[in-house]
Write a protein that holds these residues in place. Structure first.
Motif, short mmCIF file in Angstrom:
data_model
loop_
_atom_site.label_atom_id
_atom_site.label_comp_id
_atom_site.label_asym_id
_atom_site.label_seq_id
_atom_site.Cartn_x
_atom_site.Cartn_y
_atom_site.Cartn_z
N VAL A 477 0.95 -1.12 0.02
CA VAL A 477 0.02 -0.09 0.11
C VAL A 477 0.93 1.32 0.04
O VAL A 477 0.27 2.22 -0.59
CB VAL A 477 -0.87 0.06 1.12
N ASP A 497 4.86 -0.47 3.35
CA ASP A 497 3.78 -0.80 4.18
C ASP A 497 2.92 -1.54 3.40
O ASP A 497 2.66 -1.80 2.20
CB ASP A 497 2.81 0.56 4.20
N SER A 498 2.40 -2.79 4.06
CA SER A 498 1.71 -3.86 3.38
C SER A 498 0.47 -4.00 4.36
O SER A 498 0.28 -3.56 5.32
CB SER A 498 2.43 -5.32 3.51
N GLU A 499 -0.42 -4.51 3.54
CA GLU A 499 -1.82 -4.84 4.32
C GLU A 499 -2.50 -5.98 3.74
O GLU A 499 -2.27 -6.48 2.50
CB GLU A 499 -2.76 -3.56 4.00
N ARG A 505 -2.20 -3.88 8.89
CA ARG A 505 -1.24 -3.00 8.45
C ARG A 505 -0.09 -3.17 9.08
O ARG A 505 0.21 -2.98 10.19
CB ARG A 505 -1.54 -1.55 8.11
N TRP A 506 1.26 -3.48 8.14
CA TRP A 506 2.39 -3.43 9.09
C TRP A 506 3.46 -2.84 7.97
O TRP A 506 3.45 -2.59 6.82
CB TRP A 506 2.92 -4.99 9.19
N SER A 507 4.77 -2.49 8.67
CA SER A 507 5.82 -1.72 8.02
C SER A 507 7.12 -2.41 7.94
O SER A 507 7.50 -3.06 9.28
CB SER A 507 6.14 -0.26 8.44
#
Length: 542
Positions: A477, A497-499, A505-507
């Protein structure tokens, strides 16, 4: 008994005057719906007739509890209110409420408009009377009011009195240039009330050119004004407008406002404040301000070890409110400034329990310090930090091993003779005893190239065998690149950043002199973190 304070949002008009901002009609509707859910009283939709988007918004405006308001200006000199086509366009939007701006500073009347002071008063009086005669609620934005008052208080007072006597529901005092100090706003607003215009008919509209728009708005409220105009995230021309994202929680949670005033915002709606703030940033494709009061990612982040130790005992030691009240959350970031108190608190919040005094704690801190000396940053890349900690604790499952990868970018002519780019990635991983090779291009739905990182992300997530069902809903994302050292030896830091489909959501972070390598390391961490968090079962090595 508490006084009613009304909130007037002008994001869709003043916000659109921000350099680089241009809302589509659909985006304006999205924002209006979010504002309505939040509980503001008026939503200023724009200036009908000024541009196609504003006109389209009023034609397709959503059904809202809040009053949708059309904005315009007073009639022009030399014609009647009934025959002014600009004023007519505003009224033709058919809104229950109409706000018009007029000059109240004598300098602007004679210099900018080039008319007499009396002609300006007649324009104000006749325009407001015409709006009221149409059965609409009338608001008068007194442009340059505070500068005008300091130059000629008698004239500015006669200008707003003309609007008030003609039937304006709200007289809005505007600090148009944004240079008035809070104490000046308080003194002048109080003088207006004492001159006979009641506070429950007064609004305040401040710009943030000295960084004090919120303070000036609160000063006006303390002096008696009962309407505040502002925008989400402080959007607006030049330095922006008064930030409703800061004002709303202050009014609901801080004294003397919390016990003496009430607004249309409920405490339940207040929990959606951060979400509304993020919605606007997403629409604008902007990175949210981490330091934003109440809603910023760092608003409740505690980096110092001493702070984290106290927070673990009682959050009120370093937090002025409970973060969840505004839809935010507490973060204990990891960095080379962190101590073991920070570390254990952060690990515990991630579901990783470590006994006090465990030698692994010192190893984790040493590794973080070493990594950050090479350009890594774990302040925001919490997922990468958790993987690092699990690795040092000996608890990181061995899901897969990346054997090699390759990415190419080809520049060629398409069948229409146009030069186009196409990225292609090959990733080989070993799962258990089996090697798996995946190939992917980066073409989007429209055929355009999404770049080498997109191609790598697709290839990595294309076939991970027994883990595929877990990672299928993962998507990238946000992708941020920072150069940590200049010159030919520059080091690139990539934050991804992923979702997933559940909204988690995590970085993750990667660092290398090669931007593709840095990106790929962050992508691999993103997949590994998802597998850890979803308790994936590792495949035994053969």
């Amino acid at each position: 008994m508490t006084d009613r304070l009304y909130l007037y949002d002008t994001t869709l008009r003043d916000g659109q005057q921000t350099q680089g901002v241009q809302f589509s009609t659909r985006e304006k509707i999205q924002i209006a719906e979010a504002l309505d859910a939040l509980g503001v009283d008026h939503i200023e939709g724009g200036w009908p007739g000024a541009n196609p988007t504003d006109s389209e918004f009023f034609e397709s405006r959503p059904e809202t509890r809040a009053t949708i308001t059309a904005f315009g200006m007073t009639k022009r000199a030399g014609r009647s209110a009934e025959n002014d086509d600009v004023l007519a366009a505003v009224l033709n939007a058919d809104t229950r409420s109409v706000c018009i701006v007029g000059k109240t500073h004598d300098f602007h009347v004679t210099t900018a408009l080039g008319i007499t002071l009396e002609e300006n008063l007649a324009n104000i009086r006749d325009s407001i009377a015409h709006i009221v005669a149409q059965g609409r609620e009338a608001l008068f934005d007194a442009e340059h009011f505070f500068d005008g008052w300091k130059a000629n208080p008698d004239y500015t007072l006669s200008a707003i009195r003309a609007a008030y006597d003609a039937g304006a529901r709200w007289i809005v005092l505007c600090d148009t240039n944004g240079g008035t100090m809070p104490d000046e706003v308080a003194v002048i607003t109080r003088a207006v009330v004492e001159a006979g215009i009641p506070g429950d008919r007064l609004g305040i509209h401040c710009h943030d050119d000295t960084g004090q728009a919120v303070a000036c708005s609160l000063a006006a409220v303390e002096a008696g004004a009962r309407q505040i105009q502002g925008t989400l995230n402080g959007l607006g021309e030049r330095c922006g407008n008064a930030n409703l994202t800061t004002l709303i929680p202050t009014l609901l949670l801080k004294e003397p406002y919390a016990s003496t005033l009430h607004t249309g915002v409920t405490f339940e709606a207040l929990r959606g404040l951060r979400q509304a703030s993020r919605l606007l940033d997403d629409i604008l494709n902007r990175v949210p301000s981490k330091q934003a009061p109440y809603v910023g990612a760092s608003a409740f982040a505690h980096k110092a070890g001493l702070h984290a130790s106290a927070i673990a005992k009682d959050p009120s030691t370093y937090e002025h409110i409970d973060p969840s009240v505004v839809g935010n959350s507490r973060i204990v970031p990891m960095s080379n400034q962190a101590g073991q108190s920070n570390l254990r608190e952060r690990l515990l919040r991630a579901g990783i329990e470590v006994e006090k005094g465990d030698p692994a704690l010192a190893r984790i801190l040493d590794r973080i310090k070493d990594q950050e000396s090479r350009g890594y940053s774990y302040d925001t890349a919490q997922a990468s930090f958790e993987l690092l900690a699990l690795d040092e604790l000996g608890r990181l499952p061995d899901f897969f091993e990346v054997k090699r990868y390759r990415v190419t970018v080809e520049r060629r002519r398409n069948k229409r003779g146009r030069m186009v780019s196409l990225s292609e990635a090959v990733v080989v991983v070993k799962i258990g005893g089996e090697k798996v090779m995946s190939v992917s291009e980066s073409a989007g739905p429209d055929g355009s190239d999404r770049g080498p990182v997109n191609a790598l992300s697709r290839a990595l997530g294309k076939d991970l065998g027994p883990y595929q069902s877990i990672i299928d809903d993962v998507h990238l994302v946000d992708f941020k690149v920072r150069i940590t050292d200049g010159g030919t030896d520059a080091v690139t830091r990539v934050i991804i950043d992923s979702e997933d489909g559940q909204g988690n959501r995590w970085s993750t972070v990667g660092v290398s002199a090669n931007i593709v390598d840095a990106s790929f390391d962050a992508l691999v961490d993103a997949i590994r973190w998802k597998l850890v968090r979803d308790n994936a079962e590792p495949v035994a090595r053969v």
